[in-house]
Motif scaffolding. Sequence first.
Motif, PDB file in Angstrom:
ATOM      1  N   ALA A 405      33.224 -54.285 -39.773  1.00  0.00           N
ATOM      2  CA  ALA A 405      32.095 -53.185 -39.005  1.00  0.00           C
ATOM      3  C   ALA A 405      30.958 -53.612 -39.339  1.00  0.00           C
ATOM      4  CB  ALA A 405      32.551 -51.710 -39.613  1.00  0.00           C
ATOM      5  N   GLY A 406      30.431 -54.333 -40.152  1.00  0.00           N
ATOM      6  CA  GLY A 406      29.169 -54.706 -40.500  1.00  0.00           C
ATOM      7  C   GLY A 406      28.796 -55.929 -39.646  1.00  0.00           C
ATOM      8  N   PHE A 407      29.604 -56.681 -39.353  1.00  0.00           N
ATOM      9  CA  PHE A 407      29.552 -57.813 -38.478  1.00  0.00           C
ATOM     10  C   PHE A 407      29.404 -57.320 -37.009  1.00  0.00           C
ATOM     11  CE2 PHE A 407      30.413 -60.610 -41.983  1.00  0.00           C
ATOM     12  CZ  PHE A 407      29.360 -61.602 -42.024  1.00  0.00           C
ATOM     13  N   VAL A 408      30.284 -56.470 -36.758  1.00  0.00           N
ATOM     14  CA  VAL A 408      30.172 -55.763 -35.373  1.00  0.00           C
ATOM     15  C   VAL A 408      29.027 -55.144 -35.146  1.00  0.00           C
ATOM     16  CG1 VAL A 408      31.326 -54.005 -33.843  1.00  0.00           C
ATOM     17  CG2 VAL A 408      32.855 -55.366 -35.337  1.00  0.00           C
ATOM     18  N   ALA A 409      28.387 -54.643 -36.114  1.00  0.00           N
ATOM     19  CA  ALA A 409      27.184 -54.016 -36.048  1.00  0.00           C
ATOM     20  C   ALA A 409      25.906 -55.111 -35.613  1.00  0.00           C
ATOM     21  CB  ALA A 409      26.845 -53.055 -37.039  1.00  0.00           C
ATOM     22  N   SER A 410      26.145 -55.845 -36.606  1.00  0.00           N
ATOM     23  CA  SER A 410      25.132 -57.175 -36.249  1.00  0.00           C
ATOM     24  C   SER A 410      25.214 -57.889 -35.083  1.00  0.00           C
ATOM     25  CB  SER A 410      25.422 -58.351 -37.426  1.00  0.00           C
ATOM     26  OG  SER A 410      25.133 -57.824 -38.539  1.00  0.00           O
ATOM     27  N   LEU A 411      26.591 -58.002 -34.269  1.00  0.00           N
ATOM     28  CA  LEU A 411      26.634 -58.552 -33.086  1.00  0.00           C
ATOM     29  C   LEU A 411      25.914 -57.708 -32.098  1.00  0.00           C
ATOM     30  CD1 LEU A 411      27.830 -60.577 -30.994  1.00  0.00           C
ATOM     31  CD2 LEU A 411      30.020 -58.762 -30.975  1.00  0.00           C
ATOM     32  N   ASP A 412      26.175 -56.211 -31.999  1.00  0.00           N
ATOM     33  CA  ASP A 412      25.513 -55.460 -31.315  1.00  0.00           C
ATOM     34  C   ASP A 412      24.215 -55.207 -31.266  1.00  0.00           C
ATOM     35  OD1 ASP A 412      28.258 -54.455 -30.294  1.00  0.00           O
ATOM     36  OD2 ASP A 412      28.479 -53.067 -31.613  1.00  0.00           O
ATOM     37  N   LYS A 413      23.682 -55.256 -32.548  1.00  0.00           N
ATOM     38  CA  LYS A 413      22.375 -55.058 -32.574  1.00  0.00           C
ATOM     39  C   LYS A 413      21.521 -56.642 -32.075  1.00  0.00           C
ATOM     40  CE  LYS A 413      18.580 -54.362 -36.116  1.00  0.00           C
ATOM     41  NZ  LYS A 413      18.050 -54.080 -37.291  1.00  0.00           N
ATOM     42  N   ALA A 414      22.142 -57.679 -32.120  1.00  0.00           N
ATOM     43  CA  ALA A 414      21.595 -58.882 -31.600  1.00  0.00           C
ATOM     44  C   ALA A 414      21.601 -58.904 -30.197  1.00  0.00           C
ATOM     45  CB  ALA A 414      22.505 -60.116 -32.134  1.00  0.00           C
ATOM     46  N   CYS A 415      22.864 -58.366 -29.656  1.00  0.00           N
ATOM     47  CA  CYS A 415      22.960 -58.238 -28.107  1.00  0.00           C
ATOM     48  C   CYS A 415      22.089 -57.412 -27.352  1.00  0.00           C
ATOM     49  CB  CYS A 415      24.515 -57.817 -27.852  1.00  0.00           C
ATOM     50  SG  CYS A 415      25.739 -59.338 -28.122  1.00  0.00           S
ATOM     51  N   ARG A 416      21.858 -56.500 -28.063  1.00  0.00           N
ATOM     52  CA  ARG A 416      21.009 -55.295 -27.407  1.00  0.00           C
ATOM     53  C   ARG A 416      19.531 -55.813 -27.443  1.00  0.00           C
ATOM     54  NH1 ARG A 416      22.619 -51.542 -30.036  1.00  0.00           N
ATOM     55  NH2 ARG A 416      24.001 -50.571 -28.620  1.00  0.00           N
ATOM     56  N   TYR A 469      24.900 -52.436 -24.039  1.00  0.00           N
ATOM     57  CA  TYR A 469      23.728 -52.745 -24.628  1.00  0.00           C
ATOM     58  C   TYR A 469      22.341 -52.305 -24.001  1.00  0.00           C
ATOM     59  CZ  TYR A 469      27.053 -55.365 -27.188  1.00  0.00           C
ATOM     60  OH  TYR A 469      27.906 -55.575 -28.100  1.00  0.00           O
ATOM     61  N   ILE A 470      22.579 -51.973 -22.505  1.00  0.00           N
ATOM     62  CA  ILE A 470      21.157 -51.828 -22.040  1.00  0.00           C
ATOM     63  C   ILE A 470      20.514 -50.368 -22.448  1.00  0.00           C
ATOM     64  CG2 ILE A 470      20.308 -50.866 -19.649  1.00  0.00           C
ATOM     65  CD1 ILE A 470      21.234 -53.814 -19.600  1.00  0.00           C
ATOM     66  N   ASP A 471      19.477 -50.685 -22.731  1.00  0.00           N
ATOM     67  CA  ASP A 471      18.521 -49.364 -23.189  1.00  0.00           C
ATOM     68  C   ASP A 471      18.355 -48.447 -22.000  1.00  0.00           C
ATOM     69  OD1 ASP A 471      18.300 -50.150 -25.710  1.00  0.00           O
ATOM     70  OD2 ASP A 471      16.553 -51.380 -25.646  1.00  0.00           O
ATOM     71  N   ASP A 472      17.679 -48.969 -20.925  1.00  0.00           N
ATOM     72  CA  ASP A 472      17.322 -48.133 -19.786  1.00  0.00           C
ATOM     73  C   ASP A 472      18.701 -47.856 -18.815  1.00  0.00           C
ATOM     74  OD1 ASP A 472      14.895 -48.157 -21.062  1.00  0.00           O
ATOM     75  OD2 ASP A 472      13.911 -49.155 -19.558  1.00  0.00           O
ATOM     76  N   LYS A 473      19.391 -47.082 -19.462  1.00  0.00           N
ATOM     77  CA  LYS A 473      20.717 -46.853 -18.449  1.00  0.00           C
ATOM     78  C   LYS A 473      20.494 -45.985 -17.174  1.00  0.00           C
ATOM     79  CE  LYS A 473      24.500 -47.308 -21.847  1.00  0.00           C
ATOM     80  NZ  LYS A 473      23.440 -48.074 -23.076  1.00  0.00           N
TER      81      LYS A 473
END
Length: 781
Positions: A405-416, A469-473
């Motif tokens: 889960a921690g690496f999934v969160a890191s991937l998601d944060k970087a992609c965002r 990952y899009i902020d402005d949906k």
Amino acid sequence: MASSSSATSGALSLGSIPPAGADLETTWKFLESGIDHIMCRLQAGMSYSTYMSLYTTSYNYCTQSRIQGHVGLGGGGEGAGKSGASLMGSDLYNKMTKYLINHLMSVREGAESLVDEELLQYYAKEWTRYTTGANYIHRLFAYLNRHWVKREKDEGRKGVYPVYTLALVQWKQVFFNHIQSKSAKLANAVLRLIEKQRNGETIDQSLVKKVVDSFVSLGLDETDTSKQSLDVYREHFEDPFLQATEKYYKHESDAFLSENPVSDYLRRAEERLKEEEDRVERYLNSCTRKTLILKCEDVLIRGHAETMREEFQTLLDFDKDEDLQRMYALLARIPDGLEPLRKKFEEHVKKAGLSAVVKLVGEPGAGGAAGAGAETLEPKAYVDALLEVHRKNSETVTRSFRGEAGFVASLDKACREFVNRNSATGASTTKSPELLAKHADALLRKNNKVAEEQDLEGALNEVMVLFKYIDDKDVFQTFYTTKLSKRLIHGVSASDESEASMISKLKEACGFEYTNKLQRMFTDMSLSKDLTDQFKARMEQSHPEDSDMSFSIMVLGTNFWPLSAPTNDFHVPKDILPTYERFKNYYQAKHSGRKLTWLWNYSKNELRTNYLNQKYILMTSSYQMAVLVQYNDFDTLSLDELVNATGVGKEILTQVLALLVKAKILINEEKEQYDLNPNFKSKKIRVNLNQPIKAEVKAESTDVLKTVDEDRKYVIQATIVRIMKARKTMKHQPLIQEVISQISQRFKPNVSDIKKAIDTLLEKEYMERVDGTRDTFAYVA
């Protein structure tokens, strides 16, 4: 006789069994002979009847009802007031104790000159013989154990045990303690054997297990002999074993890393940990597992964690999956071992995403401006580049980091990070959602190459990967709605099933409200088809003379379609004016009170040429149609004349005419003068002239973003009202945080916009400041 003697030469002969009531000396002499045979030869040559005669003798002596001749040995004055049976039990117990001590003294002598493996072999052999014999003897004295020993213990006497336990106590005191007192001779012999195995030599593991098991068996709880204590095992073996383990692996790991690469060390550490797990299974007590593995992890992993982490980036850069798996598995075993890797991985993914976009558009400009190629960037190229970075690193997370889960969160944060802000977006947060919506539009159009090359459903799923990952949906939503409206109006959707599938995905991600307008658009399309069919049926009856003109009309709800009315005063050409008037009257008669706003800028037409030898069908926009039908009456017209005839503004009309000139339908040899080309030719019978006008394309993006800004104002205000209605009163800062929390899944609101919305609601008296405070608001019901 010789034959008989030969047959019985190996058998034990104890003589006649002592009579009931025999004295201690007679009784013990008979018992000792049998006991000695058992302890030295383990019942070899002893018949069942002989064994039972020993049992009977012990029983008879312990059950004597009175003292025979004199007070039993060892009873002394302690026996005063006790029954004869009690004293007899004491005498027999003391005799057994003295026998065991003498027996063990001789066993001890045999071990004096032995060391290392010879000592262990001797010890294990004697231990097996001794404990097996003690078990037999324990059963011989069953009555003594059940009655005399039990009574003595119940009365609180210390140092009295059942016979088997007594045998273990004597082994420990007479033999074991003596050997161990000589520089831990026995334990050290075991440790040296284990070290040999660690060095790759083959050892007798069963021998180690027997010796180690004896350490456990000698752990006796003095207060409760039914319980097992591990004190002896821990003091004499486990503690020195753990110290030796730490010393061994510290030396080995330091030496190995000084001569070998980190990737080889990862393999070695993995192997060593597995060996130690196996060692516990094979010959150590299971209680040692946790402490041993923690000790090994501390030396092999924690002690070199920093060295491993320094290599992590290199492993990522060169896709060393197996080494990454090992490093993850090792560092996951120690507290906080993975957190530094997660941070490095996040930076790695972010850097990869940013670099991928730089390859497409170039380095970002000064002040955070987008790269030079951002204006001409193809949505597909952009989306593919982002997806490739995500795909590759997502596989790394799954394969090398076990989907942790921690690496999934890191991937998601970087992609965002890189999806929303990169050299293609510059400082804008709206560029990525715009490009993603345009890519989705291309996928969902007829005859698109993307859908032909790969599974369309799979391609739409990939759109949703980035959409997450899009902020402005809300920006994506507005662009997507605009593009969908055009696909539906122009009938260019790949399929209704694909459209419905995409809407379902968006609904699952963002909820019903997000896709409500999209679903209503499909409802309008269905109602419009029915309305067109009804109107055509009416016209066939009342105006059959117009049957050569085919048409369809879409009536679309203003609240659901993102369509803007034309700003010019379009003049409906006389060729279609009758149909236009008839439908308007028909609709108003059917729906009184509704107002129709005609969107000529979205309409399209087909014209047939009659002035050429070859008949062509020209597919045009309404503005192009309005221009071309003027040439039914004239061969040449000026720009001003066409502006007056069509009602289309000069800026738009100039671009309309430029497309017609480019297609060689019209000739523009003189400035602002346009002639019909009598020599027009085309390889295609159906000629598509309806191409996008740059001014309209540019206006679309501007209009979308303007709509988004307006919608956001109302969304923020509505959210504030909803929060205040539920809370009644709230301080300024918590209110802002709550608004951000509730809206952030749709877009990232600016604090300044929230403050403006609060001021607007104060003016409109939806809320008010609480008297005597500067930063507390109250809801006004």
